[in-house]
Design a protein around this motif. Structure first.
Motif, PDB file in Angstrom:
ATOM      1  N   VAL A   1       2.652  19.480   4.989  1.00  0.00           N
ATOM      2  CA  VAL A   1       3.081  18.234   4.357  1.00  0.00           C
ATOM      3  C   VAL A   1       3.051  17.120   5.406  1.00  0.00           C
ATOM      4  CG1 VAL A   1       5.019  17.074   3.222  1.00  0.00           C
ATOM      5  CG2 VAL A   1       4.583  19.487   2.751  1.00  0.00           C
ATOM      6  N   PRO A   2       2.485  15.950   5.080  1.00  0.00           N
ATOM      7  CA  PRO A   2       2.539  14.841   6.040  1.00  0.00           C
ATOM      8  C   PRO A   2       3.995  14.428   6.283  1.00  0.00           C
ATOM      9  CG  PRO A   2       1.009  14.359   4.249  1.00  0.00           C
ATOM     10  CD  PRO A   2       1.768  15.576   3.847  1.00  0.00           C
ATOM     11  N   LEU A   3       4.381  14.369   7.552  1.00  0.00           N
ATOM     12  CA  LEU A   3       5.770  14.046   7.909  1.00  0.00           C
ATOM     13  C   LEU A   3       5.858  12.694   8.603  1.00  0.00           C
ATOM     14  CD1 LEU A   3       6.963  17.490   9.322  1.00  0.00           C
ATOM     15  CD2 LEU A   3       7.658  16.442   7.163  1.00  0.00           C
ATOM     16  N   PHE A   4       6.981  12.039   8.372  1.00  0.00           N
ATOM     17  CA  PHE A   4       7.215  10.672   8.846  1.00  0.00           C
ATOM     18  C   PHE A   4       8.391  10.698   9.821  1.00  0.00           C
ATOM     19  CE2 PHE A   4       9.127   6.487   8.507  1.00  0.00           C
ATOM     20  CZ  PHE A   4       8.147   5.605   8.092  1.00  0.00           C
ATOM     21  N   ALA A   5       8.245  10.029  10.979  1.00  0.00           N
ATOM     22  CA  ALA A   5       9.341   9.934  11.954  1.00  0.00           C
ATOM     23  C   ALA A   5       9.607   8.471  12.283  1.00  0.00           C
ATOM     24  CB  ALA A   5       8.993  10.698  13.226  1.00  0.00           C
TER      25      ALA A   5
ATOM     26  N   ALA B   1       0.813  -1.236   0.000  1.00  0.00           N
ATOM     27  CA  ALA B   1       0.000   0.000   0.000  1.00  0.00           C
ATOM     28  C   ALA B   1       0.838   1.274   0.000  1.00  0.00           C
ATOM     29  CB  ALA B   1      -0.922   0.006   1.211  1.00  0.00           C
ATOM     30  N   GLY B   2       2.081   1.176   0.477  1.00  0.00           N
ATOM     31  CA  GLY B   2       2.941   2.354   0.532  1.00  0.00           C
ATOM     32  C   GLY B   2       4.389   1.922   0.460  1.00  0.00           C
ATOM     33  N   VAL B   3       5.253   2.804  -0.072  1.00  0.00           N
ATOM     34  CA  VAL B   3       6.685   2.487  -0.138  1.00  0.00           C
ATOM     35  C   VAL B   3       7.506   3.685   0.335  1.00  0.00           C
ATOM     36  CG1 VAL B   3       6.527   0.779  -2.009  1.00  0.00           C
ATOM     37  CG2 VAL B   3       6.890   3.203  -2.583  1.00  0.00           C
ATOM     38  N   ILE B   4       8.672   3.363   0.883  1.00  0.00           N
ATOM     39  CA  ILE B   4       9.657   4.392   1.231  1.00  0.00           C
ATOM     40  C   ILE B   4      10.794   4.281   0.237  1.00  0.00           C
ATOM     41  CG2 ILE B   4      11.326   5.158   2.951  1.00  0.00           C
ATOM     42  CD1 ILE B   4       9.529   4.166   5.091  1.00  0.00           C
ATOM     43  N   LEU B   5      11.159   5.414  -0.344  1.00  0.00           N
ATOM     44  CA  LEU B   5      12.221   5.470  -1.347  1.00  0.00           C
ATOM     45  C   LEU B   5      13.239   6.498  -0.883  1.00  0.00           C
ATOM     46  CD1 LEU B   5      12.772   4.196  -4.132  1.00  0.00           C
ATOM     47  CD2 LEU B   5      11.507   6.085  -5.157  1.00  0.00           C
ATOM     48  N   GLU B   6      14.492   6.070  -0.716  1.00  0.00           N
ATOM     49  CA  GLU B   6      15.502   6.945  -0.113  1.00  0.00           C
ATOM     50  C   GLU B   6      16.573   7.372  -1.118  1.00  0.00           C
ATOM     51  OE1 GLU B   6      18.583   3.750   1.851  1.00  0.00           O
ATOM     52  OE2 GLU B   6      16.545   3.821   2.624  1.00  0.00           O
ATOM     53  N   ASP B   7      17.349   8.394  -0.722  1.00  0.00           N
ATOM     54  CA  ASP B   7      18.348   8.982  -1.634  1.00  0.00           C
ATOM     55  C   ASP B   7      19.789   8.596  -1.312  1.00  0.00           C
ATOM     56  OD1 ASP B   7      18.713  10.456   0.669  1.00  0.00           O
ATOM     57  OD2 ASP B   7      18.241  12.406  -0.222  1.00  0.00           O
TER      58      ASP B   7
ATOM     59  N   ALA C   1       6.123  12.874  -4.125  1.00  0.00           N
ATOM     60  CA  ALA C   1       6.024  12.074  -2.901  1.00  0.00           C
ATOM     61  C   ALA C   1       4.832  12.573  -2.075  1.00  0.00           C
ATOM     62  CB  ALA C   1       7.317  12.181  -2.096  1.00  0.00           C
ATOM     63  N   ASP C   2       4.128  11.656  -1.438  1.00  0.00           N
ATOM     64  CA  ASP C   2       2.952  12.024  -0.628  1.00  0.00           C
ATOM     65  C   ASP C   2       3.346  12.423   0.787  1.00  0.00           C
ATOM     66  OD1 ASP C   2       0.742  11.045  -2.529  1.00  0.00           O
ATOM     67  OD2 ASP C   2       2.054   9.295  -2.357  1.00  0.00           O
ATOM     68  N   VAL C   3       4.454  11.864   1.246  1.00  0.00           N
ATOM     69  CA  VAL C   3       4.898  12.036   2.637  1.00  0.00           C
ATOM     70  C   VAL C   3       6.400  12.302   2.599  1.00  0.00           C
ATOM     71  CG1 VAL C   3       5.131  10.850   4.893  1.00  0.00           C
ATOM     72  CG2 VAL C   3       3.123  10.404   3.454  1.00  0.00           C
TER      73      VAL C   3
ATOM     74  N   SER D   1      -2.920   3.176  -8.873  1.00  0.00           N
ATOM     75  CA  SER D   1      -3.040   2.162  -7.821  1.00  0.00           C
ATOM     76  C   SER D   1      -3.336   2.755  -6.454  1.00  0.00           C
ATOM     77  CB  SER D   1      -1.736   1.363  -7.724  1.00  0.00           C
ATOM     78  OG  SER D   1      -0.684   2.215  -7.269  1.00  0.00           O
ATOM     79  N   GLY D   2      -3.070   4.070  -6.279  1.00  0.00           N
ATOM     80  CA  GLY D   2      -3.247   4.674  -4.958  1.00  0.00           C
ATOM     81  C   GLY D   2      -2.057   4.464  -4.028  1.00  0.00           C
ATOM     82  N   LEU D   3      -0.973   3.851  -4.539  1.00  0.00           N
ATOM     83  CA  LEU D   3       0.229   3.626  -3.730  1.00  0.00           C
ATOM     84  C   LEU D   3       0.711   4.934  -3.108  1.00  0.00           C
ATOM     85  CD1 LEU D   3       2.593   1.393  -3.189  1.00  0.00           C
ATOM     86  CD2 LEU D   3       3.831   2.754  -4.881  1.00  0.00           C
ATOM     87  N   VAL D   4       0.999   4.910  -1.807  1.00  0.00           N
ATOM     88  CA  VAL D   4       1.525   6.088  -1.107  1.00  0.00           C
ATOM     89  C   VAL D   4       3.053   6.051  -1.187  1.00  0.00           C
ATOM     90  CG1 VAL D   4       1.771   7.197   1.158  1.00  0.00           C
ATOM     91  CG2 VAL D   4      -0.464   6.313   0.419  1.00  0.00           C
ATOM     92  N   ILE D   5       3.636   7.146  -1.668  1.00  0.00           N
ATOM     93  CA  ILE D   5       5.098   7.225  -1.802  1.00  0.00           C
ATOM     94  C   ILE D   5       5.658   8.125  -0.706  1.00  0.00           C
ATOM     95  CG2 ILE D   5       7.005   8.014  -3.278  1.00  0.00           C
ATOM     96  CD1 ILE D   5       5.132   7.338  -5.699  1.00  0.00           C
ATOM     97  N   ILE D   6       6.572   7.561   0.071  1.00  0.00           N
ATOM     98  CA  ILE D   6       7.226   8.310   1.152  1.00  0.00           C
ATOM     99  C   ILE D   6       8.647   8.627   0.680  1.00  0.00           C
ATOM    100  CG2 ILE D   6       8.016   8.216   3.561  1.00  0.00           C
ATOM    101  CD1 ILE D   6       5.634   6.083   3.888  1.00  0.00           C
TER     102      ILE D   6
END
Length: 289
Positions: free
Chosen positions: A198-202, A102-108, A174-176, A143-148
């Protein structure tokens, strides 16, 4: 699209980290609405190795896909760097969507990556990650996939650069936004004030770099999602070590009280459901063989 509906509600979301189907089912049965898989937990549990980029895309997707299919609640998966360039990201994200993530985290980070709370991280240029986020947006289609969008730039390049990257990733689709490993409450406050809408993730890791706050404390600061990625893994490791230590020392587990019973475990893995299916689809013995 269920994850998006949950994200639209007010209040912070507290996500437990899971690393296999059993931990995911436990989280679901305890009433969590979303679970999260960390690269750290999957690397440790499937390879017995640290989070140093040993996992291939195939291994990660195999683990994550089975976990997603073992539960009926949304799963947010850490897919590291997407395992390559924008084309690799398109393939990884497409596969994740097909597996029911449903959601993925993609990092740099540069690949091979490291755990966000380890020393010596290196990041790719911001413009390259922007292209990878855009590729992920393309691959998720409808698809509605949430991208973090996660940046690990804080440690090597400083907070200002990390915030700049977070903004760029949000603008790229990115959504988050996830700025990894802030090292003080001041850092957390600066991140929250830089992203008012912006929705933030911790990320709360016991013994990690970031001050260990509760969900409600992070909500007050302005965060939307908090994950406790390694709590279950650390707890299971502690309990299993104690049990196996007793077995080694005493030759028995008699008296070791920290166990679920056989019937309790059968409930967790849904034995009654499969027993019923077995009866439904078994051939009844005929009187004349």
């Amino acid at each position: 699209h269920e994850l998006r509906k949950i994200l639209d509600r007010s209040g912070i979301l507290v996500l437990p980290g899971v690393y296999d189907c059993l931990s995911a089912k436990l989280a679901e049965q305890l009433g969590f609405e979303i679970v999260f898989t960390s690269g750290f937990g999957i690397s440790a549990s499937t390879l017995g190795r640290p989070d140093y980029g040993f996992l291939t895309a195939t291994e990660m997707l195999y683990s994550v896909g089975r976990i997603a299919q073992s539960i009926n609640i949304p799963l947010v998966a850490d897919i590291d760097t997407g395992y390559g360039n924008p084309l690799n990201v398109i393939r990884t994200v497409t596969d994740a969507v097909n597996l029911g993530v449903a959601g993925v985290i993609l990092e740099d980070q540069e690949w091979p990556k490291k755990c966000g709370h380890y020393q010596g991280k290196r990041v790719i240029p911001m413009a390259e990650q922007v292209e990878k986020i855009r590729a992920a947006v393309h691959a998720r289609a409808d698809s509605g996939l949430v991208i973090i969008g996660r940046t690990d730039a804080l440690a090597p390049l400083g907070l200002e650069e990390a915030i700049r990257r977070g903004r760029a990733y949000y603008e790229a689709g990115a959504d988050v936004v996830f700025i990894e490993a802030p090292q003080s409450v001041e850092d957390l406050k600066a991140i929250a004030s830089a992203f008012p809408d912006v929705p933030l993730f911790a990320n709360m890791i016991e013994g990690g770099k970031t001050p260990f706050l509760t969900g409600s404390q992070l909500q007050e600061l302005g965060f939307k999602i908090v994950v406790f990625p390694l709590s279950g893994l650390f707890a299971a490791t502690h309990a299993m070590t104690a049990c196996l230590r007793q077995l080694k020392e005493q030759g028995t587990t008699t008296g070791f009280s920290n166990l679920v019973s056989f019937p309790e475990f059968e409930q967790i893995i849904e034995v009654p459901k499969y027993r019923q299916l077995e009866q439904e689809y078994s051939i009844s013995p005929s009187p004349n063989p």
